[in-house]
Enzyme design. Structure first.
Site, PDB file in Angstrom:
ATOM      1  N   ARG A  62      13.129   3.874  19.905  1.00 32.97           N
ATOM      2  CA  ARG A  62      13.528   5.282  19.894  1.00 32.97           C
ATOM      3  C   ARG A  62      13.155   6.355  20.761  1.00 32.97           C
ATOM      4  O   ARG A  62      14.222   7.763  20.588  1.00 32.97           O
ATOM      5  CB  ARG A  62      11.975   5.463  19.195  1.00 32.97           C
ATOM      6  CG  ARG A  62      11.393   4.640  17.942  1.00 32.97           C
ATOM      7  CD  ARG A  62      10.516   5.233  16.911  1.00 32.97           C
ATOM      8  NE  ARG A  62      10.201   3.930  16.211  1.00 32.97           N
ATOM      9  CZ  ARG A  62       9.414   3.421  15.758  1.00 32.97           C
ATOM     10  NH1 ARG A  62       8.324   3.365  15.676  1.00 32.97           N
ATOM     11  NH2 ARG A  62       9.371   2.167  14.774  1.00 32.97           N
ATOM     12  N   GLU A 108      -3.016  -6.560   9.224  1.00 29.21           N
ATOM     13  CA  GLU A 108      -1.982  -5.434   9.034  1.00 29.21           C
ATOM     14  C   GLU A 108      -0.625  -6.106   8.329  1.00 29.21           C
ATOM     15  O   GLU A 108       0.584  -7.397   8.701  1.00 29.21           O
ATOM     16  CB  GLU A 108      -0.916  -4.677  10.320  1.00 29.21           C
ATOM     17  CG  GLU A 108      -0.487  -3.931   9.780  1.00 29.21           C
ATOM     18  CD  GLU A 108       0.345  -3.283  10.341  1.00 29.21           C
ATOM     19  OE1 GLU A 108       0.677  -3.217  11.927  1.00 29.21           O
ATOM     20  OE2 GLU A 108       1.626  -2.580   9.919  1.00 29.21           O
ATOM     21  N   SER A 154       2.782   4.391   7.912  1.00 27.55           N
ATOM     22  CA  SER A 154       3.521   4.984   7.013  1.00 27.55           C
ATOM     23  C   SER A 154       5.335   4.219   7.085  1.00 27.55           C
ATOM     24  O   SER A 154       5.763   4.831   6.247  1.00 27.55           O
ATOM     25  CB  SER A 154       4.152   6.519   8.070  1.00 27.55           C
ATOM     26  OG  SER A 154       4.665   5.671   9.563  1.00 27.55           O
ATOM     27  N   LYS A 203      -5.400  -2.961   7.005  1.00 24.34           N
ATOM     28  CA  LYS A 203      -3.561  -1.930   7.016  1.00 24.34           C
ATOM     29  C   LYS A 203      -2.556  -2.210   6.358  1.00 24.34           C
ATOM     30  O   LYS A 203      -1.618  -3.091   6.281  1.00 24.34           O
ATOM     31  CB  LYS A 203      -3.589  -1.820   8.964  1.00 24.34           C
ATOM     32  CG  LYS A 203      -2.193  -0.715   9.033  1.00 24.34           C
ATOM     33  CD  LYS A 203      -2.155  -0.572  10.765  1.00 24.34           C
ATOM     34  CE  LYS A 203      -0.682  -0.151  10.608  1.00 24.34           C
ATOM     35  NZ  LYS A 203      -1.076   0.864  12.172  1.00 24.34           N
ATOM     36  N   GLY A 217       8.038   3.857   7.828  1.00 19.27           N
ATOM     37  CA  GLY A 217       9.518   4.639   7.898  1.00 19.27           C
ATOM     38  C   GLY A 217       9.527   6.079   7.028  1.00 19.27           C
ATOM     39  O   GLY A 217      10.226   6.711   6.124  1.00 19.27           O
TER      40      GLY A 217
HETATM   41  P1  13P Z   1       4.894   3.290  11.331  1.00 21.58           P
HETATM   42  O1  13P Z   1       3.536   4.128  10.871  1.00 21.58           O
HETATM   43  O2  13P Z   1       5.376   3.889  12.437  1.00 21.58           O
HETATM   44  O3  13P Z   1       4.793   1.981   9.950  1.00 21.58           O
HETATM   45  O4  13P Z   1       3.643   2.425  12.011  1.00 21.58           O
HETATM   46  C1  13P Z   1       2.841   1.547  11.633  1.00 21.58           C
HETATM   47  C2  13P Z   1       2.395   0.220  12.337  1.00 21.58           C
HETATM   48  O5  13P Z   1       1.341   0.408  13.370  1.00 21.58           O
HETATM   49  C3  13P Z   1       2.902  -0.192  12.699  1.00 21.58           C
HETATM   50  O6  13P Z   1       2.131  -1.573  13.306  1.00 21.58           O
END
Ligand code: 13P
Length: 340
Positions: free
Chosen positions: A33, A177, A261, A219, A263
Site C-alpha cells: 500500500r 474471519e 470491507s 467477521k 476492497g
Molecule cells: P479490508 O476492510 O481492507 O478488507 O480489511 C479487513 C481485514 O482486516 C482483512 O483481514
C-alpha cells in the site's frame, strides 16, 4: 477459560453503535500500500503511520477496538509510549492478528489455506500478557470456475475453529474471519450461495471444536456481486441479500457481526452497512458493525503520503471515515455527511 470475561469483551467490541478498526496489515501488505503511493517501505515509516492512526483525536467516539499486527503491537510513539498503552488510555480495546497468512493450498490450484496454528498457544499467551484482549484469523475463499472446493472450505473452517478454541482458552475473543473474495465476474446470487456454504461449514466446525459462540465475533464479507460482474445490485439489494444469508446460517448466540470491507470504496461500504441497520436493526439478533481496514484508512493514507506535515489532515480524514461508519452502525449515515 473465563467465560464471563470473554462474553463481556465480545459485547464491548460491538457495543454502542461503534465498530473495529483493522490496522493489522502484515509488513508485505502494508509495504504494497505504501509502494502504490510512493511512501518508503521501512519499519520507521510503518511505525510513523501507525502512530498517526492511534493518536487520532476522538477516534474512540467511533471505534471500540483496533486490530494490531505483530510488529505494531511492539512499537511505540516517538515519545516512547507503547501503542498498546495509547489505545487502552483512549478507551480502545487492543487486539492482534495471529494467522501467518494465506498460502497456496496443495492440490487445490487457485485456492489458499491460512497457516499459523503451530505454536499458536504460546504466541497467544504472549499477546495476552502484552494486553491484547482479542485476536483475528482470516481465511480466504475465492470464487471461480470449479472453486471454491470442498477441500478448501473445510480445511479453512477447521483451522478457524482450532484457532478460536485456542483463543478462548487464552481468554482472547476470537474474531472469526472467513472472507469470500469480491474478485471475479460471478453474480451476487453465486456469492450468496458460497457465503452461506462457507458460514455453515465454519459454524459446524466451531461447534465440533467446542467454541463458545457468545464469546466470538464473526467477521464476514458482505454478499456482493463480483467486481467485474456486469450487474451491480443497489445498496438496498446488497443489504437485503447479506442480512438474509446471515439470518440463515449465523446462530443468534453470536454477539456481533463486524464486516470486512474487502476492497469496496469507503462510501459504498458505509452506505451498505447503513442500509443493513436502517432496514434490519430492530430484527437482527447480532450487532451489525464494521471491522474495516481499507474502507477506513485509504483516504488518510493518500493524504499522509509519508509526510509529517500531512499528519493532521490525514487524522481528520481517518476520523471522518470512522464517524461515517459509526453512523452506519446506527442506521444514521447519509451521503450528505461526506461533503460536510
Ligand atoms: P479490508 O476492510 O481492507 O478488507 O480489511 C479487513 C481485514 O482486516 C482483512 O483481514
Amino acid at each position: 477459560m473465563n467465560t464471563q470475561a470473554l462474553i463481556e469483551t465480545a459485547r464491548a467490541m460491538v457495543a454502542g453503535g461503534k465498530g473495529l478498526l483493522a490496522m493489522d496489515e502484515s509488513n508485505p501488505t502494508c509495504n504494497k500500500r505504501f509502494a502504490a503511493l510512493g511512501i518508503p517501505q521501512t519499519e520507521e515509516t510503518r511505525r510513523a503511520y501507525r502512530e498517526l492512526i492511534v493518536t487520532t483525536p476522538g477516534l474512540a467516539e467511533s471505534i471500540n477496538g483496533a486490530i494490531l499486527y505483530d510488529e505494531t503491537i511492539r512499537q511505540r510513539k516517538d515519545d516512547g509510549t507503547p501503542f498498546i498503552k495509547v489505545l487502552i488510555d483512549a478507551g480502545i480495546i487492543p487486539g492482534i492478528k495471529v494467522d501467518i497468512g494465506a498460502k497456496d493450498m496443495a492440490g487445490h490450484p487457485g485456492e489458499k489455506i491460512t497457516e499459523g496454528l503451530d505454536g499458536l498457544r504460546e504466541r497467544l499467551k504472549e499477546y495476552s500478557q502484552m494486553g491484547a484482549r482479542f485476536a483475528k484469523w482470516r481465511a480466504v475463499i475465492a470464487i471461480g470456475a470449479g472453486i471454491p472446493s470442498r477441500g478448501c472450505i473445510e480445511a479453512n473452517a477447521h483451522a478457524l475453529a482450532r484457532y478460536a478454541a485456542l483463543c478462548q482458552e487464552a481468554c482472547l475473543v476470537p474474531i472469526v474471519e472467513p472472507e469470500v473474495l469480491m474478485d471475479g465476474e460471478h453474480t451476487m446470487a453465486r456469492c450468496c450461495e458460497v457465503t452461506e456454504k462457507v458460514l455453515q461449514t465454519v459454524f459446524n466446525q466451531l461447534y465440533i471444536q467446542r467454541v463458545m459462540l457468545e464469546g466470538i465475533i464473526l467477521k464476514p464479507n458482505m454478499v456482493l456481486p463480483g467486481l467485474t460482474c456486469p450487474r451491480q445490485e443497489t445498496v438496498d439489494e446488497v443489504a437485503n441479500a447479506t442480512v438474509k444469508s446471515l439470518l440463515r446460517v449465523v446462530p443468534a448466540a453470536v454477539p456481533g457481526v463486524a464486516f470486512l470491507s474487502g476492497g469496496q470504496c469507503g462510501k459504498l461500504a458505509s452506505a451498505r452497512l447503513n442500509a443493513m441497520n436502517a432496514r434490519f436493526k430492530s430484527r437482527s439478533p447480532w450487532a451489525l458493525v464494521f471491522s474495516f481496514a481499507r474502507a477506513i484508512q485509504q483516504p488518510a493514507l493518500e493524504i499522509w503520503k509519508g509526510e509529517a506535515d500531512n499528519v493532521t489532515a490525514a487524522q481528520q480524514a481517518l476520523y471522518h471515515r470512522a464517524s461515517c461508519n459509526s453512523a452506519a452502525c446506527r442506521g444514521e449515515y447519509e451521503t450528505s455527511m461526506e461533503s460536510a
